[in-house]
Design a protein around this motif. Structure first.
Motif, PDB file in Angstrom:
ATOM      1  N   THR A 181      -5.433  -0.021   3.587  1.00  5.88           N
ATOM      2  CA  THR A 181      -5.741  -1.397   3.242  1.00  5.88           C
ATOM      3  C   THR A 181      -7.062  -1.812   3.886  1.00  5.88           C
ATOM      4  OG1 THR A 181      -3.419  -2.001   3.010  1.00  5.88           O
ATOM      5  CG2 THR A 181      -4.973  -3.792   3.389  1.00  5.88           C
ATOM      6  N   ASN A 200      -3.518  -7.039  -1.367  1.00  5.87           N
ATOM      7  CA  ASN A 200      -4.247  -6.024  -0.611  1.00  5.87           C
ATOM      8  C   ASN A 200      -5.314  -5.373  -1.488  1.00  5.87           C
ATOM      9  OD1 ASN A 200      -2.632  -6.411   1.613  1.00  5.87           O
ATOM     10  ND2 ASN A 200      -1.350  -4.624   1.239  1.00  5.87           N
ATOM     11  N   THR A 248      -8.628  -4.914   3.179  1.00  2.00           N
ATOM     12  CA  THR A 248      -8.530  -6.338   3.490  1.00  2.00           C
ATOM     13  C   THR A 248      -7.411  -6.927   2.653  1.00  2.00           C
ATOM     14  OG1 THR A 248      -9.789  -8.407   3.706  1.00  2.00           O
ATOM     15  CG2 THR A 248     -10.163  -7.123   1.718  1.00  2.00           C
ATOM     16  N   THR A 249      -6.944  -8.088   3.045  1.00  4.68           N
ATOM     17  CA  THR A 249      -5.935  -8.824   2.298  1.00  4.68           C
ATOM     18  C   THR A 249      -6.494 -10.201   1.991  1.00  4.68           C
ATOM     19  OG1 THR A 249      -4.148  -7.635   3.432  1.00  4.68           O
ATOM     20  CG2 THR A 249      -3.565  -9.671   2.291  1.00  4.68           C
ATOM     21  N   VAL A 270       0.858  -1.178   0.000  1.00  3.84           N
ATOM     22  CA  VAL A 270       0.000   0.000   0.000  1.00  3.84           C
ATOM     23  C   VAL A 270       0.895   1.228   0.000  1.00  3.84           C
ATOM     24  CG1 VAL A 270      -0.230  -0.047   2.532  1.00  3.84           C
ATOM     25  CG2 VAL A 270      -1.892   1.233   1.140  1.00  3.84           C
ATOM     26  N   ASN A 303      -6.875  -1.934  -1.484  1.00  4.37           N
ATOM     27  CA  ASN A 303      -6.609  -0.632  -0.873  1.00  4.37           C
ATOM     28  C   ASN A 303      -7.604   0.412  -1.353  1.00  4.37           C
ATOM     29  OD1 ASN A 303      -4.260  -1.701   0.338  1.00  4.37           O
ATOM     30  ND2 ASN A 303      -3.048  -1.250  -1.488  1.00  4.37           N
TER      31      ASN A 303
END
Length: 294
Positions: free
Chosen positions: A159, A256, A161-162, A153, A258
């Protein structure tokens, strides 16, 4: 009978607390110092409590003032939110939202529907493209809010969520068993080189089954079981399914999702949209606490 606190006086109280003095607060509120002082006096009389300690060179909050400050902020926030949503006066114009096409679902349609209900005077223009294209448009000021799919990011991003990148194919498909492995990716898809590199490292031969910039062409090829693709987990929809390859295909990276929000217009409408997107991702329960950079 319950008494009501004066919201105008509460606004003056909060502004004085934030500014540390009546003079600056009066300037920010476009009022005279005597008008602000009178509102503070009426508030103290209504509560029969001293809210400000005027014994020093500046103004400090008393214990009662410190306690009231939290309540006052919440009351003013609810008041302002109700006015905005009932009148829409602060929310007019066009908001330009950019989202990579592969993460439009499942979150964005729900966000757009709710945002249109809450702010009917704002026209949302949705741009769907690749992350690198959206980032360029955002940097040129052509988009107000963008989502991206990135390995990290950058400064100013957050961010949401991943998610893992997973192999997908046609429901019940067999293309993933073929060698060379047939792949279908748009030419500018950021996942394309990652997938090819992982296959090379794993010693799995591959070939491009289709060369196209059209997402529809990719979808048609994969859904016809002529190739496989990679998507973020949970975004594959009903057209594709995750491939249960039992380790015959390599694991892929985590990505990610973002969000970047422009500040050029004061951020009011943009932040409302961004907050709804953040809330939608939190509701999915799919990631850690939001992480901001810079």
């Amino acid at each position: 009978m319950p008494r009501n606190l004066d919201l105008t006086a509460l606004r003056s109280f909060v502004t004085v607390a934030d500014c540390g003095g009546v003079t600056r607060a009066a300037g920010l509120m476009n009022l005279t110092q005597s008008a602000v002082s009178m509102q503070l006096k009426r508030l103290e009389e209504a509560l029969d409590l001293p809210l400000l300690d005027r014994s020093g060179r500046g103004i400090a909050l008393t214990p009662a003032g410190e306690q009231l400050l939290g309540y006052a902020r919440r009351m003013l926030q609810l008041n302002d939110e109700a006015l905005r949503k009932m009148t829409g006066s602060d929310f007019e114009g066009v908001l330009r939202l950019g989202v990579p096409h592969d993460i439009v679902y499942p979150v964005i349609p729900k966000v757009l529907h709710r945002f249109a209900t809450d702010y009917p005077r704002v026209k949302v223009q949705l741009a769907s493209s690749f992350t690198r294209v959206l980032r360029s448009q955002f940097e040129r000021g052509e988009l107000d809010v963008i989502l991206t799919t990135e390995g990290g990011v950058d400064q100013g991003g957050q961010t949401l969520t991943t998610l893992p990148l997973v192999w997908v194919g046609a429901p019940g498909g067999q293309a993933w068993k073929q060698r060379p492995l047939p792949l279908a990716f748009e030419e500018r898809c950021r996942f394309r080189q990652e997938v090819q590199a992982q296959l090379d490292r794993a010693g799995v031969p591959w070939e491009m089954a289709v060369e196209s910039e059209s997402t529809r062409s990719i979808e048609a090829t994969v859904s016809a079981d002529l190739a496989v693709h990679a998507m973020l987990e949970g975004t594959e929809g009903q057209m594709f399914e995750q491939i249960s390859h039992n380790g015959t295909l390599p694991d892929l990276e985590r990505i990610n999702i973002n969000i970047y929000v422009a500040e050029t217009l004061g951020g009011t409408v943009q932040e409302e949209m961004a907050d709804q997107i953040r809330h939608a991702y939190r509701a999915m329960g799919s990631g850690p606490d939001l992480r901001a950079v810079g």
